[in-house]
Design an enzyme around this catalytic site. Structure first.
Site, PDB file in Angstrom:
ATOM      1  N   CYS A 280      44.132  35.013  37.766  1.00  0.00           N
ATOM      2  CA  CYS A 280      42.712  35.297  37.611  1.00  0.00           C
ATOM      3  C   CYS A 280      41.969  34.523  38.699  1.00  0.00           C
ATOM      4  O   CYS A 280      42.183  33.317  38.860  1.00  0.00           O
ATOM      5  CB  CYS A 280      42.233  34.861  36.226  1.00  0.00           C
ATOM      6  SG  CYS A 280      40.433  34.990  36.017  1.00  0.00           S
TER       7      CYS A 280
ATOM      8  N   SER B 262      62.819  48.789  49.838  1.00  0.00           N
ATOM      9  CA  SER B 262      62.631  48.211  48.503  1.00  0.00           C
ATOM     10  C   SER B 262      62.607  46.688  48.477  1.00  0.00           C
ATOM     11  O   SER B 262      61.847  46.102  47.706  1.00  0.00           O
ATOM     12  CB  SER B 262      63.686  48.746  47.532  1.00  0.00           C
ATOM     13  OG  SER B 262      64.975  48.382  47.948  1.00  0.00           O
TER      14      SER B 262
ATOM     15  N   HIS C 275      42.177  42.522  38.435  1.00  0.00           N
ATOM     16  CA  HIS C 275      43.175  43.573  38.209  1.00  0.00           C
ATOM     17  C   HIS C 275      42.955  44.772  39.120  1.00  0.00           C
ATOM     18  O   HIS C 275      43.899  45.313  39.694  1.00  0.00           O
ATOM     19  CB  HIS C 275      43.142  44.066  36.755  1.00  0.00           C
ATOM     20  CG  HIS C 275      43.359  43.011  35.725  1.00  0.00           C
ATOM     21  ND1 HIS C 275      44.042  41.846  35.954  1.00  0.00           N
ATOM     22  CD2 HIS C 275      42.988  42.971  34.425  1.00  0.00           C
ATOM     23  CE1 HIS C 275      44.078  41.123  34.850  1.00  0.00           C
ATOM     24  NE2 HIS C 275      43.438  41.786  33.903  1.00  0.00           N
ATOM     25  N   GLU C 276      41.694  45.174  39.235  1.00  0.00           N
ATOM     26  CA  GLU C 276      41.365  46.348  40.041  1.00  0.00           C
ATOM     27  C   GLU C 276      41.695  46.122  41.514  1.00  0.00           C
ATOM     28  O   GLU C 276      42.248  46.999  42.188  1.00  0.00           O
ATOM     29  CB  GLU C 276      39.879  46.690  39.882  1.00  0.00           C
ATOM     30  CG  GLU C 276      39.462  47.014  38.463  1.00  0.00           C
ATOM     31  CD  GLU C 276      39.151  45.809  37.573  1.00  0.00           C
ATOM     32  OE1 GLU C 276      38.717  46.018  36.425  1.00  0.00           O
ATOM     33  OE2 GLU C 276      39.333  44.651  38.004  1.00  0.00           O
TER      34      GLU C 276
ATOM     35  N   ASP D  95      47.893  36.389  35.108  1.00  0.00           N
ATOM     36  CA  ASP D  95      47.696  37.740  34.578  1.00  0.00           C
ATOM     37  C   ASP D  95      49.014  38.484  34.755  1.00  0.00           C
ATOM     38  O   ASP D  95      49.706  38.310  35.761  1.00  0.00           O
ATOM     39  CB  ASP D  95      46.586  38.477  35.333  1.00  0.00           C
ATOM     40  CG  ASP D  95      45.206  37.959  34.985  1.00  0.00           C
ATOM     41  OD1 ASP D  95      44.970  37.646  33.809  1.00  0.00           O
ATOM     42  OD2 ASP D  95      44.359  37.888  35.891  1.00  0.00           O
TER      43      ASP D  95
END
Length: 148
Positions: free
Chosen positions: A46, A70, A87-88, A53
């Site tokens: 955060c 990968s 988060h966005e 998070d």
């Protein structure tokens, strides 16, 4: 093909900006097909509290000439562990880096974030309409239900 991380001992990048995403040629550039990566234990911080998070990420894409390598993707995703962002910003930022690297026909990401403060936040991004004729399975992540 300039692959520098695969098959080598590679230090973990300290930030997404320092992480080196690498690409490899698509072995079937004339075939439309879906590639899926799932990261069920994605973590970031955060940006306000510094608390961790957690998210379950699902990345689907239809390649053109390039695919993401990968190991470089794993290292890139791991670099968010000490990165502070909402988060966005994390979810959409990951998608944009992949689009810039590969220039896929289509890409979507589902960021299924676990709750902090009592409310989960799920973030979804895609580059446009899905490619006609390509099987697009459900991302398979159930909405958060708590212990219910």
């Amino acid at each position: 093909m300039d692959i520098t991380q695969l098959g080598q001992q590679t230090a973990l990048p300290t930030s997404p900006e320092q992480a080196m995403l690498e690409r490899v040629p698509n072995p079937h550039p004339n075939v439309d097909y879906l590639i899926r990566f799932t990261a069920p234990e994605f973590t970031s911080l955060c940006p306000v509290t510094g608390q961790p998070d957690f998210a379950h990420l699902v990345i689907d894409y239809v390649p053109r000439q390039w695919m993401v390598e990968s190991k470089s993707l794993k290292l890139f995703l791991h670099s968010f562990r000490n990165h502070g962002d909402f988060h966005e910003a994390c979810t959409v930022g990951i998608a944009k880096r992949l689009v810039e690297l590969m220039e896929p026909q289509w890409l979507r990401i589902g960021g299924y974030w676990y709750p902090r403060g009592g409310m989960p936040i799920d973030v979804f991004y895609q580059t446009g309409e899905p490619i006609k004729g390509v099987w697009l399975p459900d991302q398979g992540v159930q909405p958060y239900r708590g212990r219910g």
